[in-house]
Design a protein around this motif. Structure first.
Motif, mmCIF file in Angstrom:
data_model
loop_
_atom_site.group_PDB
_atom_site.id
_atom_site.type_symbol
_atom_site.label_atom_id
_atom_site.label_comp_id
_atom_site.label_asym_id
_atom_site.label_seq_id
_atom_site.Cartn_x
_atom_site.Cartn_y
_atom_site.Cartn_z
ATOM 1 N N THR A 5 0.800 -1.119 0.112
ATOM 2 C CA THR A 5 0.045 -0.197 0.045
ATOM 3 C C THR A 5 0.812 1.415 -0.160
ATOM 4 O O THR A 5 1.534 1.409 1.100
ATOM 5 N N GLU A 83 -4.860 0.167 6.636
ATOM 6 C CA GLU A 83 -6.249 0.522 6.156
ATOM 7 C C GLU A 83 -6.130 1.939 5.729
ATOM 8 O O GLU A 83 -6.637 2.334 4.782
ATOM 9 N N ALA A 86 -4.134 2.372 2.498
ATOM 10 C CA ALA A 86 -5.017 1.934 1.460
ATOM 11 C C ALA A 86 -6.118 2.943 1.065
ATOM 12 O O ALA A 86 -6.176 3.219 -0.277
ATOM 13 N N THR A 89 -4.413 6.154 -0.512
ATOM 14 C CA THR A 89 -3.940 5.700 -2.070
ATOM 15 C C THR A 89 -5.275 5.802 -2.750
ATOM 16 O O THR A 89 -5.194 6.302 -4.154
#
Length: 95
Positions: A5, A83, A86, A89
């Motif tokens: 990630t 998390e 992610a 991103t």
């Protein structure tokens, strides 16, 4: 399965956190077990706030100052960071 990630993996974040926490607690990173609550190592509110600031600086994420209490182990904190990274991103952010 560990999905990178924004260039980070569960392993790299675990290592980074263990190194930071060990620095604050004047221990060796190898002494930080990812499943032991940080409070058991003696992590206090000053160190927790510093850790929060380091996460914000190094990963360009906004963290609540209670993060070390909300996610009390390295493993729990890494899961939360993965998390957040992610999500960041996916929203077009990231380092």
């Amino acid at each position: 399965m560990t999905v990178p990630t924004a260039g980070h993996t569960t392993e790299s974040l675990t290592t980074w956190l263990a190194e930071r926490i060990a620095l604050y607690l004047k221990r060796e990173p190898a002494d930080i077990d990812p499943d032991v609550p940080l409070a058991e190592y003696g992590l206090d509110s000053v160190a927790a706030l510093s850790l929060c600031g380091d996460i914000e600086d190094d990963f360009d994420l906004v963290m609540e100052p209670t993060i070390a209490w909300d996610y009390p182990t390295v493993r729990a904190l890494v899961g939360h960071l993965m998390e957040e990274l992610a999500a960041d991103t996916a929203q077009g952010g990231g380092a």
